[in-house]
Design a protein around this motif. Structure first.
Motif, PDB file in Angstrom:
ATOM      1  N   LYS A  17       0.857  -1.003  -0.052  1.00 17.34           N
ATOM      2  CA  LYS A  17      -0.112  -0.025  -0.046  1.00 17.34           C
ATOM      3  C   LYS A  17       0.897   1.429   0.002  1.00 17.34           C
ATOM      4  CE  LYS A  17      -3.684  -2.437   2.296  1.00 17.34           C
ATOM      5  NZ  LYS A  17      -4.850  -2.814   3.464  1.00 17.34           N
ATOM      6  N   ILE A  18       1.414   1.483  -1.031  1.00 21.87           N
ATOM      7  CA  ILE A  18       2.586   2.523  -1.349  1.00 21.87           C
ATOM      8  C   ILE A  18       1.978   3.943  -1.068  1.00 21.87           C
ATOM      9  CG2 ILE A  18       4.086   3.542  -2.891  1.00 21.87           C
ATOM     10  CD1 ILE A  18       4.903   0.483  -1.780  1.00 21.87           C
ATOM     11  N   GLU A  19       0.902   4.285  -1.518  1.00 21.28           N
ATOM     12  CA  GLU A  19       0.322   5.500  -1.359  1.00 21.28           C
ATOM     13  C   GLU A  19      -0.088   6.027   0.012  1.00 21.28           C
ATOM     14  OE1 GLU A  19      -1.536   4.507  -5.989  1.00 21.28           O
ATOM     15  OE2 GLU A  19      -0.781   3.336  -4.091  1.00 21.28           O
ATOM     16  N   LYS A  20      -0.541   5.279   0.602  1.00 11.90           N
ATOM     17  CA  LYS A  20      -1.114   5.384   2.093  1.00 11.90           C
ATOM     18  C   LYS A  20       0.225   5.326   2.998  1.00 11.90           C
ATOM     19  CE  LYS A  20      -4.367   5.661   3.838  1.00 11.90           C
ATOM     20  NZ  LYS A  20      -5.186   6.920   4.393  1.00 11.90           N
ATOM     21  N   ALA A  21       1.177   4.456   2.654  1.00 11.06           N
ATOM     22  CA  ALA A  21       2.432   4.683   3.244  1.00 11.06           C
ATOM     23  C   ALA A  21       3.295   6.137   3.161  1.00 11.06           C
ATOM     24  CB  ALA A  21       3.550   3.613   2.941  1.00 11.06           C
ATOM     25  N   THR A  22       3.139   6.701   1.719  1.00 11.61           N
ATOM     26  CA  THR A  22       3.606   7.770   1.537  1.00 11.61           C
ATOM     27  C   THR A  22       2.972   8.856   2.279  1.00 11.61           C
ATOM     28  OG1 THR A  22       4.317   7.002  -0.732  1.00 11.61           O
ATOM     29  CG2 THR A  22       4.071   9.304  -0.301  1.00 11.61           C
ATOM     30  N   GLU A  23       1.671   8.781   2.517  1.00 11.53           N
ATOM     31  CA  GLU A  23       0.852   9.705   3.186  1.00 11.53           C
ATOM     32  C   GLU A  23       1.292   9.956   4.601  1.00 11.53           C
ATOM     33  OE1 GLU A  23      -3.890  10.860   4.178  1.00 11.53           O
ATOM     34  OE2 GLU A  23      -3.555   9.048   3.290  1.00 11.53           O
ATOM     35  N   LEU A  24       1.617   8.741   5.249  1.00 10.17           N
ATOM     36  CA  LEU A  24       2.042   8.682   6.692  1.00 10.17           C
ATOM     37  C   LEU A  24       3.487   9.191   6.728  1.00 10.17           C
ATOM     38  CD1 LEU A  24      -0.801   7.172   6.858  1.00 10.17           C
ATOM     39  CD2 LEU A  24       0.321   5.687   8.478  1.00 10.17           C
ATOM     40  N   LEU A  25       4.355   8.722   5.724  1.00  5.68           N
ATOM     41  CA  LEU A  25       5.581   9.230   5.803  1.00  5.68           C
ATOM     42  C   LEU A  25       5.914  10.640   5.685  1.00  5.68           C
ATOM     43  CD1 LEU A  25       7.290   6.281   3.723  1.00  5.68           C
ATOM     44  CD2 LEU A  25       8.037   6.900   6.111  1.00  5.68           C
ATOM     45  N   GLY A  26       4.854  11.183   4.751  1.00 15.74           N
ATOM     46  CA  GLY A  26       5.006  12.700   4.329  1.00 15.74           C
ATOM     47  C   GLY A  26       6.416  12.873   3.204  1.00 15.74           C
ATOM     48  N   HIS A  27       6.518  11.606   2.767  1.00 12.50           N
ATOM     49  CA  HIS A  27       7.926  11.658   1.493  1.00 12.50           C
ATOM     50  C   HIS A  27       7.692  10.327   1.091  1.00 12.50           C
ATOM     51  CE1 HIS A  27      10.429   9.294   4.095  1.00 12.50           C
ATOM     52  NE2 HIS A  27      10.215  10.027   5.009  1.00 12.50           N
ATOM     53  N   PRO A  28       8.125  10.124  -0.334  1.00  9.19           N
ATOM     54  CA  PRO A  28       8.101   8.866  -0.666  1.00  9.19           C
ATOM     55  C   PRO A  28       9.229   7.854  -0.140  1.00  9.19           C
ATOM     56  CG  PRO A  28       8.644  10.606  -2.307  1.00  9.19           C
ATOM     57  CD  PRO A  28       8.623  11.055  -1.050  1.00  9.19           C
ATOM     58  N   PHE A  29       8.626   6.671  -0.032  1.00  7.01           N
ATOM     59  CA  PHE A  29       9.137   5.483   0.513  1.00  7.01           C
ATOM     60  C   PHE A  29      10.510   5.323  -0.612  1.00  7.01           C
ATOM     61  CE2 PHE A  29      10.418   0.989  -0.052  1.00  7.01           C
ATOM     62  CZ  PHE A  29      11.261   0.759   1.017  1.00  7.01           C
ATOM     63  N   SER A  30      11.784   5.092  -0.170  1.00  5.76           N
ATOM     64  CA  SER A  30      12.798   4.969  -1.067  1.00  5.76           C
ATOM     65  C   SER A  30      13.803   3.829  -0.830  1.00  5.76           C
ATOM     66  CB  SER A  30      13.755   6.343  -1.129  1.00  5.76           C
ATOM     67  OG  SER A  30      14.703   6.464  -1.912  1.00  5.76           O
ATOM     68  N   LEU A  31      14.015   3.267  -1.992  1.00  2.00           N
ATOM     69  CA  LEU A  31      14.975   1.905  -1.833  1.00  2.00           C
ATOM     70  C   LEU A  31      16.342   2.367  -2.014  1.00  2.00           C
ATOM     71  CD1 LEU A  31      14.563  -0.964  -0.733  1.00  2.00           C
ATOM     72  CD2 LEU A  31      14.401  -1.764  -3.343  1.00  2.00           C
ATOM     73  N   GLU A  32      17.240   2.070  -1.560  1.00  3.15           N
ATOM     74  CA  GLU A  32      18.601   2.453  -1.967  1.00  3.15           C
ATOM     75  C   GLU A  32      19.346   1.042  -1.972  1.00  3.15           C
ATOM     76  OE1 GLU A  32      20.607   5.868   0.440  1.00  3.15           O
ATOM     77  OE2 GLU A  32      21.028   4.107   1.389  1.00  3.15           O
TER      78      GLU A  32
END
Length: 306
Positions: free
Chosen positions: A175-190
């Protein structure tokens, strides 16, 4: 932002407004705390200080149940710096650090070295040996050492409490969009680009295979619209997590088709920001059907990412 990596390297410097925490993900709840630190420090002509850790203490205390990171240490420090913090103290997680009593940390670090005038934490905060450094204990210690304690209430988005745990759950469910909403920034994989089997190239969509940090959380198998950051440039991309079941693959890989990019980037680091899950992992009847679906995935990624 100045970054210090041990207590022994922290020189007396104050006054300070301070917060302490693991801050995995630096989500909107963490951001609220750090913005409070920043604004309070400016009002009191003090430096803003974040004290955090190089990894989750659970990795040492309960390694078998330790959660995966939302952010790497480098990502966490970058996000903290973007919030305008003046100083970040990164403590190494080892038994010596975990055995420091809260009272001693308050006296030696907050008072003697940082000259704290205020400590800002969440209402459920606790730290130190035996987690005895609660808000109540810190409030009493603050009266003795001359600093105030401000407790920040947790944030809820809809019916979801904002926490690193809830965000890990969302990411694990795709659930990427909801996670982004809670993070306040995109989830990023390094990760580092490593050689792959070349399947994408044979299909007309050459991919970069990514070897991520072994402790970072990985979303479930499927195809994702992503933004790829390479040498400070941003590219749209379609990223696949899975074993390539259509061609009989068994090993899970992470590979991204960087739309509009060509070049050799082996051994380079990519930062991949997740925008949306396009579909789950699927076995197709043949290569031609798979190739047609990849084309549709790429078109959708362009529409989402731009």
């Amino acid at each position: 932002m100045r970054t210090v990596y041990s207590l022994s390297d922290l020189m007396p410097n104050g006054p300070s407004v301070v917060t302490i925490g693991v801050f995995d993900g630096v989500h909107i709840g963490h951001q609220k705390i750090m913005r409070t630190v920043k604004s309070s420090a400016e009002a009191q002509n003090a430096q803003s200080v974040v004290i955090t850790f190089d990894r989750n203490p659970e990795e040492l205390v309960h390694p078998e149940a330790s959660p995966r990171h939302i952010t790497t240490l480098a990502q966490k420090l970058s996000l903290i710096e973007q919030l305008g913090i003046d100083l970040c103290l990164v403590l190494p997680i080892n038994q010596e650090i975990l055995n420091i009593p809260a009272e001693q940390f308050v006296s030696d670090t907050l008072h003697d070295k940082l000259s704290a005038v205020e400590l800002v934490v969440g209402t459920n905060f606790a730290f130190g040996k035996g987690r005895k450094g609660t808000v109540d204990m810190l409030t009493c210690a603050g009266r003795q050492h001359g600093f105030a304690v401000t407790a920040i209430q947790p944030i809820t988005v809809g019916c979801i409490p904002v926490s690193s745990t809830s965000i890990r759950g969302l990411l694990s469910a795709g659930k990427i969009e909801k996670a982004t909403e809670l993070l306040g920034h995109p989830f990023s994989l390094e990760g580092i680009v490593v050689p792959g089997k070349g399947l994408g190239r044979t299909l007309g969509y050459p991919t970069a295979n990514i070897r991520p940090d072994e402790h970072q959380i990985i979303p479930p198998g499927g195809v994702y619209a992503v933004k790829v950051i390479l040498d400070d440039k941003h590219w749209p991309g379609a990223l696949n997590i899975g074993s390539n079941p259509t061609v009989g693959g068994t090993e899970t890989t992470i590979e991204v088709y960087i739309i509009g990019f060509s070049g050799n980037i082996y051994e380079q680091q990519l930062d991949v920001e997740f925008c949306a899950q396009l579909r789950g992992e699927k076995r197709f009847p043949n290569i031609e059907v798979l190739k047609a679906q990849i084309g549709r995935d790429v078109d959708r990624a362009i529409q989402i990412v731009g």
